[in-house]
Structures are given as structure tokens and as C-alpha cells.
Design an enzyme around this catalytic site. Structure first.
Site, PDB file in Angstrom:
ATOM      1  N   SER A  36       2.349  -2.926  -2.330  1.00 38.85           N
ATOM      2  CA  SER A  36       1.235  -2.288  -3.504  1.00 38.85           C
ATOM      3  C   SER A  36       1.367  -3.025  -4.572  1.00 38.85           C
ATOM      4  O   SER A  36       2.397  -3.553  -5.012  1.00 38.85           O
ATOM      5  CB  SER A  36       1.660  -0.660  -3.632  1.00 38.85           C
ATOM      6  OG  SER A  36       1.847   0.006  -2.561  1.00 38.85           O
TER       7      SER A  36
HETATM    8  N1  SAH Z   1       5.472   1.245   0.076  1.00 36.04           N
HETATM    9  C1  SAH Z   1       5.333  -0.149   0.504  1.00 36.04           C
HETATM   10  C2  SAH Z   1       3.646  -0.068   0.748  1.00 36.04           C
HETATM   11  C3  SAH Z   1       3.501   0.096   2.231  1.00 36.04           C
HETATM   12  S1  SAH Z   1       2.190   0.142   2.874  1.00 36.04           S
HETATM   13  C4  SAH Z   1       5.850  -1.104  -0.183  1.00 36.04           C
HETATM   14  O1  SAH Z   1       6.378  -0.926  -1.187  1.00 36.04           O
HETATM   15  O2  SAH Z   1       5.763  -2.214   0.220  1.00 36.04           O
HETATM   16  C5  SAH Z   1       1.871   1.403   3.918  1.00 36.04           C
HETATM   17  C6  SAH Z   1       2.986   1.334   5.260  1.00 36.04           C
HETATM   18  O3  SAH Z   1       2.835   2.467   5.950  1.00 36.04           O
HETATM   19  C7  SAH Z   1       2.904   0.190   6.381  1.00 36.04           C
HETATM   20  O4  SAH Z   1       4.075  -0.462   6.186  1.00 36.04           O
HETATM   21  C8  SAH Z   1       2.385   1.017   7.489  1.00 36.04           C
HETATM   22  O5  SAH Z   1       2.895   0.416   8.489  1.00 36.04           O
HETATM   23  C9  SAH Z   1       3.038   2.436   7.043  1.00 36.04           C
HETATM   24  N2  SAH Z   1       2.596   3.654   7.948  1.00 36.04           N
HETATM   25  C10 SAH Z   1       1.390   3.774   8.404  1.00 36.04           C
HETATM   26  N3  SAH Z   1       1.311   5.059   8.821  1.00 36.04           N
HETATM   27  C11 SAH Z   1       2.369   5.288   8.956  1.00 36.04           C
HETATM   28  C12 SAH Z   1       3.324   6.612   9.622  1.00 36.04           C
HETATM   29  N4  SAH Z   1       2.660   7.747   9.959  1.00 36.04           N
HETATM   30  N5  SAH Z   1       4.631   6.780   9.603  1.00 36.04           N
HETATM   31  C13 SAH Z   1       5.251   5.797   8.776  1.00 36.04           C
HETATM   32  N6  SAH Z   1       4.685   4.764   7.986  1.00 36.04           N
HETATM   33  C14 SAH Z   1       3.693   4.702   8.309  1.00 36.04           C
END
Ligand code: SAH
Length: 215
Positions: free
Chosen positions: A61
Site C-alpha cells: 500500500s
Molecule cells: N498489508 C500489505 C498489503 C497487502 S495487499 C503490505 O503492507 O504490503 C493485500 C494482500 O491480501 C495480498 O497479498 C493478498 O494476497 C492478500 N489476501 C487477499 N485475500 C486474503 C485472504 N482472504 N486472507 C489472507 N490474505 C488475503
């Protein structure tokens, strides 16, 4: 410019002017080496005002969004926090600077593995990573004082509300697949109170209580 100076510039130009006030949040953003959570080829733009790709179609993000969500959580230092969507691990590292323990769930094993290695390299001993569907929560470790979902969801997953402590706070981007708004929920003994905050764009939360499929 050194990374430390780029971080200071990020705080002064992207976070403070847009209203981030919590001193502890600003200091955590000054400390966490965001450039180590992106691919080497992108280190030079790690502190720019945008989200960046981290592989597997996912993103780290934008710094401002990390700061806003963290500030909304009102962390004081003693909290047990659950994050859904580990991704690069950057948000979890920021949380680990400000809370007691961080539990983070990622559905993609390769991302979870990479993040775990980062946490070890950077000596974050209070972050616990698990691979799975975060929309189901982490019942063995519940309740959590704070819950943060870093992927866009059609609605608030019910198990997460159940796993939130009384007086707990949950922050989640809710909306369509392509645009959302941050929603903050406070749970009290009498029920829950909701407030909407910043509009945002996150990759989709995919799971039992999120979106279906992979597109
Ligand atoms: N917090 C992260 C941003 C992540 S983007 C950072 O600081 O980099 C969102 C993430 O959520 C992705 O890696 C995606 O694979 C994950 N995601 C999507 N659905 C999910 C679920 N049901 N459970 C766990 N992770 C999930």
C-alpha cells in the site's frame, strides 16, 4: 539521498500535510525500512507517494494509506493485533513497532514466506505469520484488541467481528471490487459503532467472507 532522509521527506511531504497527527505513527513510519519490503529494482521509488507491485498481482500500500489505517487503530503499545493480508509485510512491521503482538494472515504461500524471512532478517520477533483464508480469522489466538484488513472487501467478515475484543477497533476497506472506503468499527458491550473515513483502492480480499475467484 539516504533511505533515512527519504523516509523523513515522506513523513514531511506525504503524511503530515494530509493530516496524520499521531506522533507514534509518524515515528514508526520514520523507522521502518520500507525499501526492504519491495524488490531491489524498486528500492529507489520505495518512498514515493504510491502503492507498488510486490508480485503475484498484489501490492504494497501507499505510505499514506498505511499511516491512515494505523492511526485509525489508536495503538498504545499493549495491543494484540490481527492483520489480514500480509503482502510484503510492511504494514505488519509498522504495527509491530506500535503494538505488543501482531498476528498476520496471507493467502498466498509465496508472499507469506517472503514476509516471514523479512521479519527474521529485521528481528521482528513479535510478528506471527500464517497462510490461510484470513476472512475466517485466527480463532486459536482470539480475541484481538485490534483487527486490520488490508484488502478490499464487499462487507465486514462476520468471524472478524466475533474475534474482536470488547472495546476493540477494526479497520477495513469496504466497497466494490475496484474502489472502497475505509470503515472503522468500534465494538462495545452494547454492540458496534461504524464510521466511514478515506476513499481508497485495495486489491480484493478473496475468501469465504470476501470476494470469490481470482480475478
Ligand atoms: N498489508 C500489505 C498489503 C497487502 S495487499 C503490505 O503492507 O504490503 C493485500 C494482500 O491480501 C495480498 O497479498 C493478498 O494476497 C492478500 N489476501 C487477499 N485475500 C486474503 C485472504 N482472504 N486472507 C489472507 N490474505 C488475503
Amino acid at each position: 539521498m539516504e533511505f533515512k532522509d527519504l523516509r523523513e521527506l515522506m513523513v514531511e511531504s506525504q503524511l503530515i500535510p494530509r493530516g496524520i497527527r499521531d506522533k507514534r505513527v509518524l515515528d514508526a513510519m520514520r523507522r521502518v525500512p520500507r525499501h526492504l519490503f519491495v524488490d531491489d529494482s524498486m528500492q529507489h521509488i520505495a518512498y514515493d507517494d504510491m502503492a507498488l507491485p510486490i508480485g503475484e498481482g498484489q501490492t504494497i500500500s501507499q505510505p499514506y494509506m498505511v499511516a491512515v489505517m494505523t492511526e485509525l487503530l489508536e495503538l498504545h503499545g499493549k495491543e494484540k493485533v490481527l492483520e489480514i493480508g500480509t503482502g510484503s509485510g510492511y504494514q505488519a512491521a509498522v504495527l509491530a513497532e506500535l503494538a505488543r503482538e501482531v498476528y498476520t494472515i496471507e493467502r498466498m504461500p509465496i508472499l507469506a514466506e517472503r514476509a516471514e524471512t523479512k521479519f527474521q532478517d529485521l528481528f521482528y520477533r513479535n510478528i506471527h505469520v500464517r497462510v490461510g483464508d484470513g476472512t475466517l480469522g485466527w480463532s486459536e489466538e482470539a480475541p484481538f484488541d485490534r483487527i486490520i484488513i488490508t484488502a478490499g472487501s464487499p462487507a465486514v467478515p462476520e468471524p472478524l467481528i466475533q474475534q474482536l475484543s470488547i472495546d476493540g477497533i477494526l479497520v477495513i476497506p469496504v466497497g466494490s471490487r475496484y474502489s472502497q472506503q475505509l470503515l472503522r468499527i468500534r465494538k462495545t458491550k452494547d454492540g458496534t459503532a461504524e464510521e466511514y473515513h478515506t476513499p481508497c483502492v485495495f486489491v480484493p480480499l478473496i475468501g469465504t467472507y470476501g470476494w470469490t475467484g481470482d480475478q
